[in-house]
Design an enzyme around this catalytic site. Structure first.
Site, PDB file in Angstrom:
ATOM      1  N   ASP A 380       0.860  -1.182   0.000  1.00 32.23           N
ATOM      2  CA  ASP A 380       0.000   0.000   0.000  1.00 32.23           C
ATOM      3  C   ASP A 380       0.901   1.238   0.000  1.00 32.23           C
ATOM      4  O   ASP A 380       2.123   1.143   0.114  1.00 32.23           O
ATOM      5  CB  ASP A 380      -0.924  -0.024   1.221  1.00 32.23           C
ATOM      6  CG  ASP A 380      -2.241   0.683   0.961  1.00 32.23           C
ATOM      7  OD1 ASP A 380      -2.267   1.604   0.123  1.00 32.23           O
ATOM      8  OD2 ASP A 380      -3.255   0.328   1.589  1.00 32.23           O
ATOM      9  N   THR A 381       0.294   2.396  -0.124  1.00 33.20           N
ATOM     10  CA  THR A 381       1.072   3.627  -0.257  1.00 33.20           C
ATOM     11  C   THR A 381       1.729   4.035   1.058  1.00 33.20           C
ATOM     12  O   THR A 381       1.043   4.421   1.998  1.00 33.20           O
ATOM     13  CB  THR A 381       0.162   4.767  -0.762  1.00 33.20           C
ATOM     14  OG1 THR A 381      -0.373   4.409  -2.023  1.00 33.20           O
ATOM     15  CG2 THR A 381       0.945   6.064  -0.889  1.00 33.20           C
TER      16      THR A 381
END
Length: 676
Positions: A380-381
């Site tokens: 994920d970011t």
């Protein structure tokens, strides 16, 4: 602008060494030359005047991948393992208080350096480059995976995509880019960057909860097939979606992006979504899916989200960890190209209490070995720079080392590959381990046909995106997503008055503005639709009305407005003036429609007065009016359970669906009436 060249006639020839006669694929190129071999054409991507194995579309994919990896430098490989936001000219995403400018098909050549964590707003230990200038990113950093967050026209996106691929084509090996996006096809309340692009030029469908409420798997598959055509037409070939997470914790502020609380329904939805976007296998028409957030982001402690340090833990007080994994099994069986682990660290499982991107037990033991997933693990970011839960004391290079050891193949968030490169150069990770990830990432690109033709037909994109035929299907879905929960007074559907006259309806939408920095305007909007209905006349005040239609749009304020305070689901805590609502309920027969992005607690108004209740999950005014007027018979079913009180919410077990919780439900999962 240089012309894109396409070669696509079906040429057949007998070629020694190939099991069957090869068929000439369509080649798209701008600057490279082509090579002719036995009457067939190939792109000379590395400009060396000879046909390399990775350029030879006749060869088995494994041979092409092996050859290309052997030609890539370590710097090119490391750049290939980064996926970051890319910005079009005029796109100021992530820039606080930036002026609105027109987005065009050119490149944004400015590096975006962030001193603060974009989610918590706290200073970062080391400033982070969240987006690189496009040319620098492609040519110097060797980036080939991008996330496009801009919201603009189909033509502009398609032109920009072609410009990006043309730039990549000029690089040493001519490796094409793949462009990903968050959802672009849904009506949503929270269109925060990283969650959804919001209202776009693409066909407009119900929110994900509404898709689940339809209980129509055939239409779900059609949605995915339609959206895939729209996306691919503008050059979007990878989806950062969909969420297989289960909304068993009613306070979780990402509930709107889920398919509800039931593992079987979510599994069926995810299967149809993946097969619709990708097909039975990735091909030149597919959009590759990134199913998220493994092993299920729903059971968050207190409903707090793990974007924030106050929500870093997932917990399983009901012992239902396996229940949350079930939809991911469906995604794997359907062939999802990528899986994204969440930021959360498990609090009460017998495994290391580190974020799932660092968790070998989750990625290697469960996802790879037990579930047999062979695709891409996409972080994920920001787990390296911004959300390093459980590994806060490690250096950046140590975090990369641990995540790679756990099995991550590509890192989202930062745009500068320098520290990942340093991790390898220091001998903390072997190049052989890097090659494993590169092979997976290259396979996706070869499967999608990007090496043969990464370009799009701009005119086709304009004709495809949001066309009337697609929207007609979406309009059906918008209506099927609405749930009739109560009709005790038989106000619905609205009919003529006893004297044969039209029923006068006052239609009010109540929505307070939300989000930091937005100017507060009146929450009340009086609607006077122009629909031609022999039974209904819309009026301007509730005093002159026979019936009131009141549509509430509660809002928690958006995920990224969270400050760590305890989350409450009562309407009065979520931007609804309960006194105003009760005044209307007491004054006139009222049809109450409520938009649910979470399972709101409605006991402040449900005192026997709300005799007609509809649930919406991201739909349009026209769709709601078709239900109210009887032009469409409601068929939707609840995708989650609505709790009876705040006390019930606080006592719930975060990993247990509401319909299994004792003394919990006002309306259970699956509730839904029809007129007949």
């Amino acid at each position: 602008m240089k012309k894109i060249h396409f070669i696509g006639v079906a040429l057949f020839c007998a070629t020694v060494g190939y099991a069957q006669k090869p068929v000439q694929p369509t080649l798209g190129y701008r600057s490279v030359k082509t090579l002719k071999v036995n009457g067939l054409e190939f792109k000379d991507l590395n400009k060396n005047g000879k046909l390399d194995k990775y350029e030879d579309w006749r060869l088995p994919q494994e041979a092409r991948i092996k050859d290309l990896i052997s030609q890539m430098t370590l710097e090119e490989k490391i750049g290939f393992m980064i996926i970051s936001t890319t910005r079009m000219a005029g796109d100021n995403v992530f820039q606080a208080n930036a002026p609105r400018t027109e987005i065009s098909s050119g490149f944004n050549e400015e590096d975006l350096i962030q001193p603060n964590n974009m989610f918590t707003r706290k200073p970062l230990a080391v400033p982070m480059m969240s987006s690189a200038g496009t040319t620098k990113g492609v040519m110097n950093f060797h980036l080939r995976h991008f996330i496009l967050r801009a919201n603009t026209s189909a033509k502009t996106m398609a032109d920009w995509s072609n410009n990006l691929q043309a730039l990549c084509e000029t690089s040493r090996l001519g490796i094409p880019a793949i462009v990903a996006s968050n959802p672009r096809n849904h009506v949503t309340v929270d269109a925060s960057v990283g969650l959804s692009v919001g209202t776009t030029v693409f066909s407009r469908w119900p929110g994900e909860l509404g898709m689940a409420a339809m209980r129509d798997l055939k239409l779900t598959r059609e949605f995915a097939e339609i959206a895939a055509k729209e996306w691919a037409s503008v050059g979007l070939r990878k989806g950062y979606m969909y969420m297989a997470d289960l909304s068993t914790e009613p306070r979780w502020q990402r509930t709107e992006g889920t398919f509800g609380e039931d593992a079987d329904l979510a599994s069926n939805m995810i299967r149809e979504i993946v097969l619709g976007f990708q097909g039975t296998k990735l091909n030149k028409n597919s959009v590759a899916m990134t199913t998220k957030h493994f092993p299920g982001g729903g059971p968050q402690e207190g409903g707090q989200d793990s974007h924030f340090d106050w929500g870093k833990y997932a917990h399983y007080p009901g012992g239902m960890f396996d229940y949350h994994v079930k939809p991911f099994k469906a995604a794997i069986d359907a062939g999802t190209s990528s899986i994204m682990p969440y930021y959360s660290a498990p609090k009460d499982k017998s495994m290391e209490a580190v974020g799932f991107s660092y968790n070998k037990a989750i990625i290697q033991d469960l996802l790879r070995k037990k579930l047999g997933f062979k695709g891409i693990i996409n972080s994920d970011t920001g787990p390296i720079d911004m959300m390093p839960w459980g590994v806060e004391n490690l250096t950046i290079v140590q975090r990369y080392q641990k995540a790679l050891d756990a099995g991550v193949d590509i890192f989202s968030g930062g745009a500068d590959p320098a520290l990942l490169l340093e991790t390898v150069k220091k001998g903390m990770v072997t190049e052989e381990r890097i090659n494993e990830s590169i092979a997976k990432l290259l396979k996706e690109k070869f499967d999608l046909g990007l090496f043969e033709n990464p370009y799009v037909d701009v005119e086709n994109a304009v004709k495809t995106v949001g066309n009337a035929e697609f929207q007609k299907k979406a309009d059906l879905a918008l209506r099927k997503s609405i749930v009739l929960l109560r009709n005790d007074a038989q106000l619905l559907p609205i009919s003529k008055k006893a004297d044969g006259g039209r029923t006068k309806v006052y239609f009010e939408t109540y929505k307070e503005s939300s989000g930091r920095g937005q100017a507060q305007t009146s929450a009340i909007n009086v609607n006077k639709p122009t629909i031609q209905n022999p039974n209904i006349e819309f009026v301007s005040t509730k005093e002159e009305a026979d019936v009131v239609l009141l549509w509430l749009i509660p809002s928690a304020g958006g995920l990224f407005s969270s400050g760590g305070q305890a989350i409450e689901l009562s309407l009065s805590k979520n931007k609804v003036d309960v006194a105003h609502v009760n005044e209307i309920l007491n004054a006139k027969p009222t049809i109450l429609a409520i938009n649910f992005t979470n399972p709101w607690v409605i006991d402040e108004i449900d005192k026997g007065k709300a005799k007609s209740i509809l649930a919406t999950f991201g739909t349009t005014q026209d769709a709601l009016l078709d239900i109210v007027s009887g032009a469409f018979n409601p068929t939707g079913k609840m995708p989650f359970t609505i709790p009876i009180s705040e006390k019930a919410v606080q006592e719930n077990k975060s990993d247990v669906p509401g319909y299994l919780e004792p003394n919990y439900a006002l309306f259970k999962f699956g509730a839904g009436l029809s007129y007949k």
